[in-house]
Design a protein around this motif. Structure first.
Motif, PDB file in Angstrom:
ATOM      1  N   LYS A  81       1.512   2.860   0.227  1.00 42.99           N
ATOM      2  CA  LYS A  81       1.213   4.756   1.401  1.00 42.99           C
ATOM      3  C   LYS A  81      -0.599   5.399   1.848  1.00 42.99           C
ATOM      4  N   ALA A  82      -1.465   4.853   1.491  1.00 42.83           N
ATOM      5  CA  ALA A  82      -3.429   4.855   1.599  1.00 42.83           C
ATOM      6  C   ALA A  82      -2.975   4.640   2.714  1.00 42.83           C
ATOM      7  N   MET A  83      -2.531   2.963   3.054  1.00 43.03           N
ATOM      8  CA  MET A  83      -2.350   1.910   4.297  1.00 43.03           C
ATOM      9  C   MET A  83      -2.490   2.677   5.099  1.00 43.03           C
ATOM     10  N   VAL A  84      -0.749   2.934   5.306  1.00 34.38           N
ATOM     11  CA  VAL A  84      -0.111   3.755   6.033  1.00 34.38           C
ATOM     12  C   VAL A  84      -0.554   4.842   6.531  1.00 34.38           C
ATOM     13  N   LEU A  85      -0.976   5.769   5.842  1.00 31.06           N
ATOM     14  CA  LEU A  85      -2.865   6.962   6.151  1.00 31.06           C
ATOM     15  C   LEU A  85      -3.382   6.553   7.167  1.00 31.06           C
ATOM     16  N   GLN A  86      -4.268   5.388   7.255  1.00 31.77           N
ATOM     17  CA  GLN A  86      -4.819   5.116   7.632  1.00 31.77           C
ATOM     18  C   GLN A  86      -4.595   4.820   8.917  1.00 31.77           C
ATOM     19  N   ILE A  87      -3.242   3.947   9.506  1.00 27.04           N
ATOM     20  CA  ILE A  87      -3.195   3.509  10.509  1.00 27.04           C
ATOM     21  C   ILE A  87      -2.733   4.642  11.190  1.00 27.04           C
TER      22      ILE A  87
END
Length: 274
Positions: A81-87
């Motif tokens: 989830k954190a990486m998707v938000l960064q993307i």
């Protein structure tokens, strides 16, 4: 006449880059009618996006899967989830990021900068010296731009805070490297363009360094301390994300050392360093 011919070299060079990217992705009749500046922006957008995803996914696969528990402890791996938000943040900003290299190429094509097209125009010794000066100017400019984005409270609140929501090891990932407010990301890259007016710069080297930013920023957000002196690696940058007042530098530790903001991840306690 000679200056006109030299500017033609820059136009031919950017047209060649457009042909490499756009010509291999789209039928010629779809992109050749587009204005040259838009072709350049589209090429930068596609190239920047591909570089961001390829470098991000490749590095995540290596450190989180192939080297599982070797470089990053299991409880420190950021969530999907954190990486998707960064993307998502990075992709919202990407169209705006790509305006800067498009503008710099336009200025080069019109002869407003001190760029040269061929290394043979100045020779290898001069090319190396000019490139080192260019990198020093960029390093100095990025350091102070980054530092002021922290010190000037409205700039931090409305721009840089977007990036600093990732302030722990388990929230930082290679994808956080370009997760900025668009104006923040542009401001931190502006020193690359300013350098073009101050020192003779090889045009292709300038473009390559701008796009290598995507790989470099992915690297310094992976929380793995490389221990390669004097490189400003992820160990230093992770401290920056936790204290907010150390390690503003970009490629090296020199500017932080010179201006008293260096915190060494191996030698210093961030809580005690002022």
């Amino acid at each position: 006449m000679e200056e006109t011919n030299y500017l033609d070299l820059f136009m031919k060079e950017t047209t060649f880059y457009n042909q490499i990217v756009l010509g291999n992705l789209f039928p010629e009749n779809l992109w050749t009618p587009l204005p040259h500046w838009f072709q350049t922006w589209l090429r930068n957008y596609i190239g920047g996006t591909l570089l961001y995803f390829i470098s991000g996914f490749a590095w995540c696969f290596y450190i989180y899967y192939l080297k599982h528990n070797v470089y990053v402890p299991k409880d420190a791996i950021p969530s999907t989830k954190a990486m998707v938000l960064q993307i998502i943040v990075a992709m919202k900003a990407m169209p705006w990021y790509c305006a800067l290299p498009t503008l710099s190429e336009y200025m080069v094509e019109n002869g407003w900068t001190r760029c040269f097209s061929r290394i043979s125009d100045v020779g290898w010794p001069a090319y190396i010296i000019y490139t080192m000066i260019y990198l020093t100017i960029a390093e100095f400019g990025i350091y102070w731009m980054h530092r002021e984005l922290h010190d000037i409270k409205p700039l931090y609140k409305y721009l840089h805070a977007t990036h600093h929501i990732y302030n722990k090891q388990n929230t930082l990932s290679p994808f956080a490297g370009l997760a900025f407010h668009p104006l923040d990301g542009i401001l931190q890259a502006v020193p690359h363009v300013i350098a073009l007016f101050l020192v003779p710069t090889h045009f292709a080297t300038h473009i390559a360094l701008l796009f290598l930013e995507a790989i470099w920023t992915a690297n310094i957000h992976d929380c793995i301390h490389s221990k390669i002196w004097p490189i400003m690696g992820a160990g230093y940058h992770t401290i920056h994300h936790t204290t907010y007042r150390h390690n503003y530098g970009h490629y090296t530790i020199w500017m932080d050392w010179m201006f008293g903001t260096l915190c060494d991840p191996m030698e210093d306690d961030p809580k005690k360093v002022e």
